[in-house]
Design an enzyme around this catalytic site. Structure first.
Site, PDB file in Angstrom:
ATOM      1  N   GLU A   1     -24.989   4.973  24.386  1.00 50.34           N
ATOM      2  CA  GLU A   1     -25.480   5.832  23.300  1.00 50.34           C
ATOM      3  C   GLU A   1     -25.273   7.307  23.653  1.00 50.34           C
ATOM      4  O   GLU A   1     -26.207   8.115  23.623  1.00 50.34           O
ATOM      5  CB  GLU A   1     -26.947   5.516  22.976  1.00 50.34           C
ATOM      6  CG  GLU A   1     -27.129   4.089  22.481  1.00 50.34           C
ATOM      7  CD  GLU A   1     -28.488   3.788  21.865  1.00 50.34           C
ATOM      8  OE1 GLU A   1     -29.379   4.654  21.891  1.00 50.34           O
ATOM      9  OE2 GLU A   1     -28.649   2.658  21.367  1.00 50.34           O
TER      10      GLU A   1
ATOM     11  N   GLU B   1     -26.231  -4.128  21.894  1.00 50.32           N
ATOM     12  CA  GLU B   1     -27.689  -4.052  21.709  1.00 50.32           C
ATOM     13  C   GLU B   1     -27.979  -4.487  20.283  1.00 50.32           C
ATOM     14  O   GLU B   1     -27.517  -3.835  19.329  1.00 50.32           O
ATOM     15  CB  GLU B   1     -28.229  -2.638  21.970  1.00 50.32           C
ATOM     16  CG  GLU B   1     -28.256  -2.283  23.437  1.00 50.32           C
ATOM     17  CD  GLU B   1     -28.980  -0.968  23.728  1.00 50.32           C
ATOM     18  OE1 GLU B   1     -29.922  -0.607  22.999  1.00 50.32           O
ATOM     19  OE2 GLU B   1     -28.576  -0.300  24.708  1.00 50.32           O
TER      20      GLU B   1
HETATM   21  O1  AHR Z   1     -33.138  -1.354  24.197  1.00 50.13           O
HETATM   22  C1  AHR Z   1     -33.913  -0.207  24.234  1.00 50.13           C
HETATM   23  C2  AHR Z   1     -33.094   1.054  24.038  1.00 50.13           C
HETATM   24  O2  AHR Z   1     -32.523   1.069  22.773  1.00 50.13           O
HETATM   25  C3  AHR Z   1     -31.932   1.254  24.952  1.00 50.13           C
HETATM   26  O3  AHR Z   1     -32.301   1.785  26.169  1.00 50.13           O
HETATM   27  C4  AHR Z   1     -31.082   2.217  24.203  1.00 50.13           C
HETATM   28  O4  AHR Z   1     -29.727   2.095  24.502  1.00 50.13           O
HETATM   29  C5  AHR Z   1     -31.380   1.899  22.762  1.00 50.13           C
HETATM   30  O5  AHR Z   1     -31.648   3.008  22.029  1.00 50.13           O
END
Ligand code: AHR
Length: 661
Positions: free
Chosen positions: A331, A465
């Site tokens: 991110e 994610e």
């Molecule tokens: O999964 C939790 C968080 O969500 C992670 O650290 C980040 O990459 C995302 O924003």
């Protein structure tokens, strides 16, 4: 995550300049032809056009044809004023509801729904008379069954039976087992307590890693584990987590707690070895350097007697580790350093060039795949990011390369996450499922951009994610992202896995967030206790789909309606495993009504079928430490007769059956 303020999927509906431009036209005119932007449509497609003379807005949905059929919806509200009209005309104010409006909407809208195939405009009688059953007859749209199954459904008394057509002779892409990957970040009780209890713990462990968790994960055949973050990765300095003496630091992202660094590189590799999984290491681009990352890879992968390799040997690991997947940052548009796409691109190229894998076994075959940071939503900010990275990739030279583009998409509805993970009703159930289905549109949007620069699909879209993100459980540390896991999450997981499978040609890796005790976890622990969540069981039931070959399923999903939310009543995928066995997954989203499934099996001589189903008494049923078996799979009986498979799906259920030939 904290700091995601207003740019996520649900607040950014792609109304900006980068969305496909639709032809300008007088909204009062009937729609005869619509032009889309370039590069987003396949040659064969269906378009569903809806027009309401009563409103100024016109709506269009288009549906692609093919094994990975799905929907891609756009409204032609090009201006804010149109949006206002739209909102004025309908009770809901969520613009992302648009795809449902003409389906459950007013007579005026339904009366103007037209279906055009291959340039021939025709009207669909069933949709012209909202009073009758108003389901698109399956035979009328031979190639659009799945299209219907993926979200175009009509408000009607749904049939008791849903027919599927499975043609085993028409196979698609391989469903890469890596889409069943997981994510273990140094966050809350995910790694510490969830995986690592330390060698001196009373909890049974092997070299500090708890045995119960290892056994449960081993049984899942987890293909890869992304580590150490997440946001944590961009503040992680690997040297603090090796050798006998560990540096104690902080975890500012997640509650500001102590990070003991007792679980470091060697422990991660040990954990992977114990559960039988592969490494997906995210290197620190945000606050680290290419040199630090390069040395980490040297420590892990070289077989030569360098000083770093000797250090690894001294730490008890003579053989070099394999690192099959490398994430270059996380991110980077936000917690990973708030970079612009161009700035990230230049960083990424440097890391790609210098962060080398030296393992002799990973030089020709099994080369390490490098995954660049990609989008986190569907608005202009994200399309620009994808565009920047992929455009550069198109002209990349020998000195840098990428093999994957990461995408993050949580089911959250709005930030900050406020939906309860337990103690909710059908409204929240249906809202969350509606929201999770947006994954499909997001994948389509970014895949379309990738197709422009990488038509051969060499770069995978890596959804590393995903999952439900709800309000922290009352009494828990909000920085620990603790939530419950219900049958709703099981259905959410199934729907997402099905979306990934339908996009198997591009989506070749995904990581649910997260593995243990954090967000949509597989496992929850409390000291010596462990419980397996409904999501765990979905992953278990889906194991036969790992590396299986996608088989298209055509069906009319029918509709499940709650209040003003309409969802497909069922979803389904099929695949053929390495032994040629046919597997089917069918999800019944409707929490109130069972559904009879009749699957016509073509290209296979079916003799019998058997499988398992996962359901629960209530929409928010969970497995707790005291009642761990509330949501567990049970055998389901299926009949095969004259080439047809028949089975009944319980309300709110996930079912996987195999067909014996
Ligand atoms: O999964 C939790 C968080 O969500 C992670 O650290 C980040 O990459 C995302 O924003």
């Amino acid at each position: 995550m904290p700091g995601h303020d207003g740019f996520r999927l649900h607040n950014d509906q792609g109304l900006g300049p980068t969305r496909p431009q639709l032809a300008e036209r007088n909204p009062k005119q009937p729609i005869e032809a619509v032009q889309f932007g370039t590069g987003l449509l396949p040659l064969e497609h269906y378009e569903l056009l809806a027009q309401s003379s009563g409103f100024q807005s016109q709506f269009v949905a288009r549906y692609e044809q093919g094994p990975d059929v799905g929907d891609h919806r756009e409204s032609d509200c090009d201006h804010q004023s149109d949006l206002t009209e739209w909102n004025g005309a309908f009770p809901e104010r969520h613009f992302d509801d648009r795809q449902r409006y003409f389906l459950r909407g007013t007579d005026a809208l339904q009366n103007h729904l037209q279906i055009r195939t291959d340039g021939t405009l025709r009207q669909t009688p069933a949709l012209h008379h909202p009073g009758d059953q108003s389901r698109i007859p399956m035979r009328a749209l031979p190639a659009s069954f799945v299209l219907i199954g993926m979200g175009l459904s009509v408000p009607a008394l749904a049939a008791d039976k849903v027919e599927l057509s499975v043609d085993v002779s028409k196979t698609g892409a391989k469903i890469d087992r890596n889409i069943f990957g997981q994510f273990a970040e140094h966050l809350g009780r995910g790694v510490y307590e969830g995986i690592w209890v330390g060698p001196d713990s009373k909890i049974p462990n092997t070299r500090g890693i708890r045995n119960d968790v290892v056994a449960a994960l081993k049984a899942l055949k987890v293909p890869n584990v992304r580590w150490p973050g997440g946001c944590f990765a961009d503040e992680y300095h690997w040297r603090k987590g090796i050798d006998a003496q560990r540096t104690v630091t902080l975890n500012p992202n997640w509650g500001g707690v102590i990070e003991p660094n007792t679980f470091g590189t060697d422990e991660y590799m040990d954990f992977l070895n114990q559960i039988g999984s592969d490494a997906y290491v995210s290197v620190n681009v945000g606050s680290g350097t290419p040199q630090e990352a390069a040395e980490w890879l040297e420590y892990m992968t070289t077989a030569q007697p360098t000083t770093l390799a000797k250090e690894r040997v001294a730490n008890g690991h003579a053989a070099p580790y394999k690192v099959p997947y490398l994430g270059i940052g996380n991110e980077s548009w936000d917690c990973g350093g708030n970079m612009t796409p161009d700035y990230y691109l230049s960083q990424m190229k440097t890391y790609s060039r210098f962060v080398r894998n030296f393992n002799p076994a990973q030089q020709d075959k099994q080369q390490m795949l490098k995954i660049a940071v990609g989008p986190g939503g569907d608005g202009p900010r994200w399309t620009e990011w994808t565009e920047t990275v992929m455009k550069a990739y198109q002209h990349h030279t020998w000195s840098w390369d990428i093999n994957g583009l990461s995408m993050h998409n949580y089911t959250v509805v709005k930030w900050p996450p406020s939906y309860a993970s337990v103690g909710f009703g059908e409204t929240e159930y249906s809202q969350i499922l509606k929201s999770t289905l947006e994954m499909d549109g997001l994948i389509r949007k970014h895949s379309a951009i990738m197709d422009m620069y990488d038509p051969d699909k060499k770069v995978a879209l890596v959804v590393d994610e995903w999952g439900g993100w709800y309000a922290p459980l009352p009494g828990s540390n909000p920085g620990f992202l603790v939530q419950q896991n219900s049958i709703r999450d099981a259905i959410l997981a199934a729907l997402n896995l099905n979306i990934f499978a339908r996009h198997a040609d591009r989506v070749r890796m995904a990581n649910i967030a997260q593995m243990i005790n954090v967000l949509q976890a597989m496992i929850m622990t409390d000291k010596e206790k462990m419980v397996l969540t409904p999501t765990y069981y979905v992953f278990k039931m889906y194991m036969p789909f790992q590396d299986a070959t996608f088989v298209p399923v055509a069906f009319d999903a029918g509709t499940y309606t709650h209040g003003n939310i309409s969802l497909p009543r069922v979803d389904a995928i099929a695949a053929k495993d390495a032994n040629g066995k046919l597997w089917l997954e069918i999800t019944n989203l409707d929490p109130n009504r069972a559904v009879e499934i009749e699957a016509n099996l073509v290209g296979v001589t079916a003799k019998s079928a058997a499988g398992e189903t996962l359901t629960a008494p209530k929409v928010d049923s969970v497995n707790s430490f005291d009642a761990p078996n509330t949501v567990v799979p049970n055998p389901v009986s299926a009949k095969v007769q004259s080439g047809k498979l028949a089975l009944k799906l319980e309300p709110k259920s996930v079912t996987v059956v195999s067909v014996e030939q």
